[in-house]
Design a protein around this motif. Structure first.
Motif, PDB file in Angstrom:
ATOM      1  N   LEU A  46       0.859  -1.184   0.000  1.00  0.00           N
ATOM      2  CA  LEU A  46       0.000   0.000   0.000  1.00  0.00           C
ATOM      3  C   LEU A  46       0.892   1.230   0.000  1.00  0.00           C
ATOM      4  CD1 LEU A  46      -2.731   1.479   0.248  1.00  0.00           C
ATOM      5  CD2 LEU A  46      -2.500   1.254   2.742  1.00  0.00           C
ATOM      6  N   LEU A  48       0.796   5.108   0.473  1.00  0.00           N
ATOM      7  CA  LEU A  48       0.070   6.283   0.949  1.00  0.00           C
ATOM      8  C   LEU A  48       0.902   7.481   0.527  1.00  0.00           C
ATOM      9  CD1 LEU A  48      -0.763   4.956   4.498  1.00  0.00           C
ATOM     10  CD2 LEU A  48      -2.349   5.192   2.609  1.00  0.00           C
ATOM     11  N   ASP A  51      -0.510  14.080  -2.859  1.00  0.00           N
ATOM     12  CA  ASP A  51      -0.468  14.388  -4.292  1.00  0.00           C
ATOM     13  C   ASP A  51       0.407  15.601  -4.614  1.00  0.00           C
ATOM     14  OD1 ASP A  51      -2.151  16.520  -3.588  1.00  0.00           O
ATOM     15  OD2 ASP A  51      -3.851  15.822  -4.779  1.00  0.00           O
ATOM     16  N   LYS A  73      -1.625  -1.118  -4.125  1.00  0.00           N
ATOM     17  CA  LYS A  73      -2.704  -0.138  -4.081  1.00  0.00           C
ATOM     18  C   LYS A  73      -2.096   1.230  -3.781  1.00  0.00           C
ATOM     19  CE  LYS A  73      -5.905  -3.327  -4.255  1.00  0.00           C
ATOM     20  NZ  LYS A  73      -6.053  -3.858  -5.570  1.00  0.00           N
ATOM     21  N   HIS A  75      -3.122   5.070  -2.337  1.00  0.00           N
ATOM     22  CA  HIS A  75      -4.080   5.975  -1.702  1.00  0.00           C
ATOM     23  C   HIS A  75      -3.461   7.373  -1.717  1.00  0.00           C
ATOM     24  CE1 HIS A  75      -7.242   7.358   1.030  1.00  0.00           C
ATOM     25  NE2 HIS A  75      -6.290   8.142   1.511  1.00  0.00           N
ATOM     26  N   VAL A  77      -3.488  11.353  -0.795  1.00  0.00           N
ATOM     27  CA  VAL A  77      -3.988  12.368   0.125  1.00  0.00           C
ATOM     28  C   VAL A  77      -4.033  13.682  -0.652  1.00  0.00           C
ATOM     29  CG1 VAL A  77      -3.544  13.652   2.245  1.00  0.00           C
ATOM     30  CG2 VAL A  77      -3.122  11.191   2.160  1.00  0.00           C
ATOM     31  N   GLU A 100      -7.596  10.034   7.987  1.00  0.00           N
ATOM     32  CA  GLU A 100      -7.727   9.469   6.636  1.00  0.00           C
ATOM     33  C   GLU A 100      -6.690   8.378   6.401  1.00  0.00           C
ATOM     34  OE1 GLU A 100      -6.951  10.757   1.994  1.00  0.00           O
ATOM     35  OE2 GLU A 100      -7.468  12.340   3.424  1.00  0.00           O
ATOM     36  N   LEU A 101      -5.451   8.658   6.788  1.00  0.00           N
ATOM     37  CA  LEU A 101      -4.376   7.674   6.606  1.00  0.00           C
ATOM     38  C   LEU A 101      -4.644   6.418   7.429  1.00  0.00           C
ATOM     39  CD1 LEU A 101      -1.283  10.045   6.681  1.00  0.00           C
ATOM     40  CD2 LEU A 101      -2.186   8.830   4.686  1.00  0.00           C
ATOM     41  N   ALA A 104      -7.346   4.330   5.826  1.00  0.00           N
ATOM     42  CA  ALA A 104      -6.851   3.645   4.632  1.00  0.00           C
ATOM     43  C   ALA A 104      -6.011   2.428   5.018  1.00  0.00           C
ATOM     44  CB  ALA A 104      -6.049   4.613   3.761  1.00  0.00           C
ATOM     45  N   ARG A 107      -8.372  -0.416   6.415  1.00  0.00           N
ATOM     46  CA  ARG A 107      -9.102  -1.075   5.321  1.00  0.00           C
ATOM     47  C   ARG A 107      -8.184  -1.999   4.540  1.00  0.00           C
ATOM     48  NH1 ARG A 107     -10.968   4.066   4.543  1.00  0.00           N
ATOM     49  NH2 ARG A 107      -9.753   4.275   2.647  1.00  0.00           N
ATOM     50  N   TRP A 108      -6.970  -1.520   4.232  1.00  0.00           N
ATOM     51  CA  TRP A 108      -6.009  -2.322   3.471  1.00  0.00           C
ATOM     52  C   TRP A 108      -5.592  -3.554   4.274  1.00  0.00           C
ATOM     53  CZ3 TRP A 108      -0.671  -3.017   4.528  1.00  0.00           C
ATOM     54  CH2 TRP A 108       0.034  -3.695   3.534  1.00  0.00           C
TER      55      TRP A 108
END
Length: 113
Positions: A46, A48, A51, A73, A75, A77, A100-101, A104, A107-108
């Motif tokens: 994953l 993280l 952007d 994956k 994700h 931000v 948010e992190l 994520a 969930r992962w």
């Protein structure tokens, strides 16, 4: 980096790798050479990433993640830099971004357990 060690030989008990701001390249020197070893990592990953991260141009990182297929994956931000700091005008706080992190990650991790 743990990902380099995992690429060379599976690490005992490691079921997935989570990258908080993968340093794809030095700021101002875009390239994806630092990600070449990820092709040999055979466990879920994953990424993280903010952007606005100067260490990972998304035009380079997105194809890397896509190349890795289902085991990777990404994700993003929105508005986040390498430390996931967002601009004040975003209206988001550091706590919002950390939440948010964390969401994520949970969930992962639930998907690889």
């Amino acid at each position: 980096m743990t990902s380099t060690a995992q690429a060379e030989a599976p690490l005992p008990g490691v079921r997935g790798l989570l990258f908080l701001g993968f340093p794809l390249h030095p700021p101002g020197k875009p390239g994806d050479k630092r990600a070449e070893h990820l092709d040999r990592v055979q466990i879920p990953m994953l990424f993280l990433q903010g952007d606005r991260d100067e260490f990972a141009d998304l035009k380079l990182l997105k194809p890397v993640v896509k190349r890795l297929g289902e085991r990777a994956k990404l994700h993003l931000v929105e508005g986040g830099d390498h430390s996931f700091k967002v601009l004040k005008r975003s209206g988001r706080t550091d706590a919002d971004v950390m939440s948010e992190l964390a969401d994520a990650m949970v969930r992962w991790a639930a998907g690889i357990v």
